[in-house]
Scaffold this motif. Structure first.
Motif, mmCIF file in Angstrom:
data_model
loop_
_atom_site.group_PDB
_atom_site.id
_atom_site.type_symbol
_atom_site.label_atom_id
_atom_site.label_comp_id
_atom_site.label_asym_id
_atom_site.label_seq_id
_atom_site.Cartn_x
_atom_site.Cartn_y
_atom_site.Cartn_z
ATOM 1 N N ASN A 96 34.547 -146.336 46.024
ATOM 2 C CA ASN A 96 33.786 -145.441 46.390
ATOM 3 C C ASN A 96 31.576 -146.244 45.828
ATOM 4 O OD1 ASN A 96 31.242 -144.091 45.324
ATOM 5 N ND2 ASN A 96 31.159 -143.685 42.717
ATOM 6 N N VAL B 149 37.675 -145.879 41.093
ATOM 7 C CA VAL B 149 37.923 -144.353 41.347
ATOM 8 C C VAL B 149 39.136 -143.910 41.027
ATOM 9 C CG1 VAL B 149 37.827 -141.870 42.251
ATOM 10 C CG2 VAL B 149 36.632 -143.722 43.516
ATOM 11 N N GLY C 91 34.456 -140.448 37.579
ATOM 12 C CA GLY C 91 33.110 -139.902 37.924
ATOM 13 C C GLY C 91 33.257 -138.702 37.307
ATOM 14 N N SER D 77 32.036 -133.208 45.579
ATOM 15 C CA SER D 77 32.967 -134.215 46.189
ATOM 16 C C SER D 77 32.455 -133.973 47.739
ATOM 17 C CB SER D 77 34.203 -133.646 45.933
ATOM 18 O OG SER D 77 33.917 -134.434 44.014
ATOM 19 N N ASP E 215 32.278 -140.408 51.419
ATOM 20 C CA ASP E 215 32.162 -140.712 50.563
ATOM 21 C C ASP E 215 32.545 -139.445 49.174
ATOM 22 O OD1 ASP E 215 32.435 -141.517 47.764
ATOM 23 O OD2 ASP E 215 30.766 -143.451 48.532
ATOM 24 N N PHE F 195 32.852 -139.551 45.995
ATOM 25 C CA PHE F 195 32.792 -139.856 44.395
ATOM 26 C C PHE F 195 31.980 -140.382 44.117
ATOM 27 C CE2 PHE F 195 36.960 -140.425 45.753
ATOM 28 C CZ PHE F 195 37.671 -139.802 45.291
ATOM 29 N N ASP F 196 30.525 -139.857 45.483
ATOM 30 C CA ASP F 196 29.205 -140.821 45.077
ATOM 31 C C ASP F 196 28.395 -138.190 44.890
ATOM 32 O OD1 ASP F 196 29.031 -139.010 47.932
ATOM 33 O OD2 ASP F 196 27.942 -141.037 48.282
#
Ligand code: F6P
Length: 553
Positions: free
Chosen positions: A94, A101, A275, A363, A506, A508-509
């Motif tokens: 991430n 992650v 997350g 996601s 990305d 995961f942000d």
């Protein structure tokens, strides 16, 4: 600085693998699923996979052996396996938040070793699971008592997004495994109606609030938790000392938990490498653990782990999350599919699609790549759907005869859960007959010739024709158990991962949720105090003024 090197990657749609898929799509033209099945009598059994308890049928997809080969070549060219292995190793994939992650560590067995910055995180994971198990048993056995000495009968989870959707979904999914003598409620919305309806008929002396928030700064959750505390203390006619017996916290932020007045001894911890939308198998699952018990919860974690291991080790040809991810990419890029329907034929999965909406759309709802360059290919789809058969009598018309390409996942079970009366058990065949009928109709449709042969008036033939050729995945399992639920969720988690890896975003942000939060903070005083409206744009200022007028301010 990330350990991943993303700079050297070619633009996705400039790769030869992408071009080969584009050419192949042209060659495929309007080949119909009817043709593909006619050409291969084995297709219905050949295009299937088994993963744990899941049976996956992908024969009703607009793909050939060549399509699948080309898609796997795209996955190889974009190094999906490399990013997957980096995730499992605990690297900081991430990149925009500089975080590992590692939700896969949450379900790792006790003896596994998974390191983040040189530290094995597995013992910590199991220490929290053990603490959750001990607490759950105390609540379930009635030995955890409230301020007045009464056992807890009502559990109210207060959280939002990943701190609500997972536990709320899983509680519904596993209802038949839950303690029916305990009441579980889930409060998320800052609309006071949510908390009001959740607590108005509860006895505060028997009520436990679980405040679930990774950051413990989320305005909805902190506001609802504060209101819940007021409700509790007023109802008990007690002071702050009553909070300890009626509030526990699930969070990564001990400082904020303490500030709120919750004893950190009653805090169940998790970590920044989890997350929010991947957190429900962490401490965030405490309400579910109380509901189904620690053993069942462990079975669910083992189900997750089984699919983690499958994703990590299965060859590409048999790798289910890889396959599902690539199929979604195929439709988004080369059929202009904008959305993806998830249609569970299980009433217990009534919140499953809502859960997947956050998982998938938070996601992969991105429009810049890992290096910040705008992408010029489709990323995450709109995910939607509700349980069958209800959807059949609402929006399936559009899937069957509308103008849009909507790939759909159908999820069903061979057996209803234990405890139904015999008549309801018998209904299950009717439910599943509908399931199979829908995927059959979507794939094969009904030709004008077939309609005409039924004696339908000529002018009505176009209206009664079903074009078919609508792609579906079928996911079947014997029964909806905790393990099967874990398997299903992990399957989707890794599918989403595959897509993000290929799209080079990305996954995961979630920066896209921030602006609204900041603006809401600025607008609230305009509504409450009537000051600062001149700082707003013309539309919002007028709306704020109208709101105040309607509110009688
Ligand atoms: O605003 C989005 C989000 O950050 C989600 O990613 C998260 O699941 C949710 O809010 C709740 O966050 P928290 O658990 O920190 O309260």
């Amino acid at each position: 600085m990330s350990e991943m090197n993303t700079d050297s990657r070619a633009r996705l749609n400039q790769t030869p693998e992408w071009a080969a898929l584009g050419k192949h799509r042209e060659q495929l033209g309007d080949t119909h699923l009817r043709d593909l099945f006619a050409a291969d009598k084995e297709r219905g059994s050949r295009y299937t996979l088994r993963v744990g308890d899941l049976y996956l049928d992908y024969s009703k997809h607009l793909v050939t052996d060549e399509t699948l080969t080309l898609l796997r070549e795209l996955a190889a060219a974009t190094d999906v396996a490399g990013l997957r292995d980096a995730m499992f190793r605990g690297e900081r994939i991430n990149t925009t938040e500089n975080r590992a992650v590692l939700h896969t560590a949450l379900r790792a067995p006790r003896d596994a070793v998974i390191e983040v910055d040189g530290e094995n995180v597995v013992p910590g994971v199991h220490a929290v699971l053990d603490k959750m198990a001990a607490f759950s048993e105390r609540v379930r056995s009635g030995t955890w008592t409230g301020h007045t000495g009464k056992p807890i009968k009502n559990i109210v989870n207060i959280g939002i997004g990943g701190s609500d959707l997972g536990p709320a979904m899983a509680y519904e999914a596993l209802r038949s495994f839950t303690r029916r003598d305990l009441t579980f409620r889930f409060v998320s919305n800052v609309d006071g109606a949510d908390l009001h309806e959740a607590v108005h008929d509860l006895d505060p002396a028997e009520t436990l609030f679980i405040v679930a928030s990774k950051t413990f700064t989320t305005i909805e959750t902190v506001t609802n938790a504060t209101s819940a505390r007021t409700w509790l203390l007023t109802g008990l006619d007690a002071g702050q000392e009553a909070v300890a017996k009626h509030f526990v916290a699930l969070s990564t932020n001990a400082g904020k938990v303490q500030d709120f007045g919750i004893d950190t001894a009653n805090m169940f911890e998790f970590w920044d490498w989890v997350g929010g939308r991947y957190s429900f198998d962490s401490a965030i699952g405490l309400s579910l653990m109380i509901a189904i018990g620690p053993d069942r919860f462990r079975e669910m974690l083992d189900g997750f782990h089984l699919v983690d291991e499958h994703f990590r080790t299965a060859p590409p040809e048999q790798n289910a999350p890889l396959l599902l991810g690539l199929l979604g990419i195929w439709y988004g890029a080369f059929f202009d599919a904008q959305s993806h329907a998830v249609l569970p034929y299980s009433h217990y999965l009534s919140k499953f699609t809502a859960y997947l909406q956050q998982l998938d759309m938070e996601s992969n709802g991105k429009s810049v790549d890992r290096d910040g360059n705008p992408v010029d290919w489709q990323t995450g789809p709109v995910v939607w759907g509700t349980p069958g058969t209800n959807g059949q009598h609402a929006y399936y018309q559009l899937i069957h005869q509308g103008t849009k390409v909507i790939p759909a996942d159908f999820i069903g079970f061979a057996r209803p859960v234990d405890g139904f009366q015999p008549g309801l058990v018998a209904q299950h065949d009717l439910l599943m007959a509908n399931f199979f009928a829908q995927t059959q109709a979507l794939a094969f449709g009904k030709t004008p010739e077939e309609v005409g042969a039924e004696g339908v008036a000529e002018e009505l033939v176009p209206h009664k024709t079903f074009q078919g050729n609508h792609p579906t995945t079928t996911l079947l399992a014997g029964e909806l158990t905790p393990s099967v639920l874990g398997q299903l969720i992990a399957l989707y988690e890794h599918k989403v991962f595959v897509q993000g890896a290929v799209w080079n975003i990305d996954s995961f942000d979630q920066w896209g949720v921030e602006l609204g939060k900041v603006l809401a903070k600025k607008i609230e005083p305009v509504l409450t105090e009537g000051t600062g409206g001149d700082q707003l744009d013309g539309s919002t200022a007028t709306l704020a003024a109208t709101y105040r007028e309607l509110r009688g301010r």
